[in-house]
Design an enzyme around this catalytic site. Sequence first.
Site, PDB file in Angstrom:
ATOM      1  CG  ASN A 124      -1.888  -1.180   1.166  1.00  0.00           C
ATOM      2  OD1 ASN A 124      -2.040  -1.800   0.116  1.00  0.00           O
ATOM      3  ND2 ASN A 124      -2.507  -1.497   2.290  1.00  0.00           N
ATOM      4  CG  HIS A 141       3.956  -1.774  -4.767  1.00  0.00           C
ATOM      5  ND1 HIS A 141       2.768  -2.481  -4.847  1.00  0.00           N
ATOM      6  CD2 HIS A 141       4.930  -2.637  -5.168  1.00  0.00           C
ATOM      7  CE1 HIS A 141       3.018  -3.719  -5.271  1.00  0.00           C
ATOM      8  NE2 HIS A 141       4.319  -3.840  -5.456  1.00  0.00           N
ATOM      9  N   GLY A 211      -5.430  -9.067   2.849  1.00  0.00           N
ATOM     10  CA  GLY A 211      -6.121  -8.123   1.960  1.00  0.00           C
ATOM     11  C   GLY A 211      -5.421  -7.827   0.661  1.00  0.00           C
ATOM     12  CG  ASN A 237      -8.777 -11.489   0.582  1.00  0.00           C
ATOM     13  OD1 ASN A 237      -9.858 -11.007   0.269  1.00  0.00           O
ATOM     14  ND2 ASN A 237      -7.649 -11.191  -0.049  1.00  0.00           N
TER      15      ASN A 237
END
Length: 273
Positions: A124, A141, A211, A237
């Site tokens: 995230n 990321h 998730g 999840n």
Amino acid sequence: MQSSASLQIVADWITNCRKIAVLTGAGISAESGVPTFRSSQPRISQSDRGEGASENSPTPLWEKYDPSELACAQGFLKHPELVWQWYDWRRRLVEGVEPNAGHLALAQIEKLIAPRPVTIITQNVDRLHHRAGSQNILELHGNIISFRCFDHGHQASEVPYNLLEPPLCNPPHCNSKLRPNVVWFGESLDPTTLEASMKAARQCDLFIVIGTSALVQPAISLPYVAEGNGAKLVEINIERTPLSDHVDVFLSGKSGTVLPSIVDLAKAHGGAL
Ligand code: BJW
């Protein structure tokens, strides 16, 4: 929803493990109000569109695009204004929301098992793990709060909101367009961050995946690295993913519900909180 026996097993593993690594994806931030990456682009409210938006303001163009067309260098080069406005909207959105019970539970687990380490490896870009108080975070990321120039990677500071196009890298720099400090499709991850993530995966004895659609490489190779080194795998999840058949325990449900339940059980088991 999974059985309480599965929750208890995971709570026991957390209590007794040596090192935990956690891989998070967009799902953990969904309950904070951040749209997941592969959910359809949201219809945004007028207030979220920023000052100057009126009832008759046109729908933002980026709403019509598949996010994977925008999260790449080709998308930025083709539509710099569109991509800039998409990230500007997302930066304002993530700065306006709060970490949820899932983020907070992970920060609690870190305190619960200290001094044994918990490494949060996140895909995230929203900084919500930092704001929840987790200490050991690897941003695979990057993030959408900071910026660099496209051509040379010069870091930028104090980039204004609500710009309609990317500002230019300040003189005496190179005058190329600024872009968010994220990793787009087709780009290499920061090697130091990736190596630290691999190391955490190799060394942990419990790896928890939360998730994520488990589609994007190299992030999703990490649980397999951990498994290959003997770690137990847990996945949380709301739906099954390509990873689900490989994990030791799949916990079906929202991370903001499942993680606090695990923390409660781990505390009852004699954790240090
Ligand atoms: C809940 C929930 C709740 C909802 N509770 N759960 C090998 C094979 C094939 C392709 C490749 C390969 N190696 C590399 C590639 C190419 C590519 C790739 O992986 N493509 C695949 C899609 C096929 N990878 C790359 O390009 C990477 N670079 C690289 O490998 O460099 C070397 C190289 C280059 C070129 C060629 C070969 C090698 C870079 C990847 C960078 C990804 N960047 C993005 C954008 C970041 C900036 C931004 O945000 O704008 O990162 S893409 C996007 O996907 C974003 C996310 O971090 C990432 C993962 O998404 P995530 O988190 O899984 O979100 P969703 O929305 O997909 O899923 C949400 C999940 O939550 C769902 O499962 C829900 O059910 C769940 N959920 N609510 C719990 N409450």
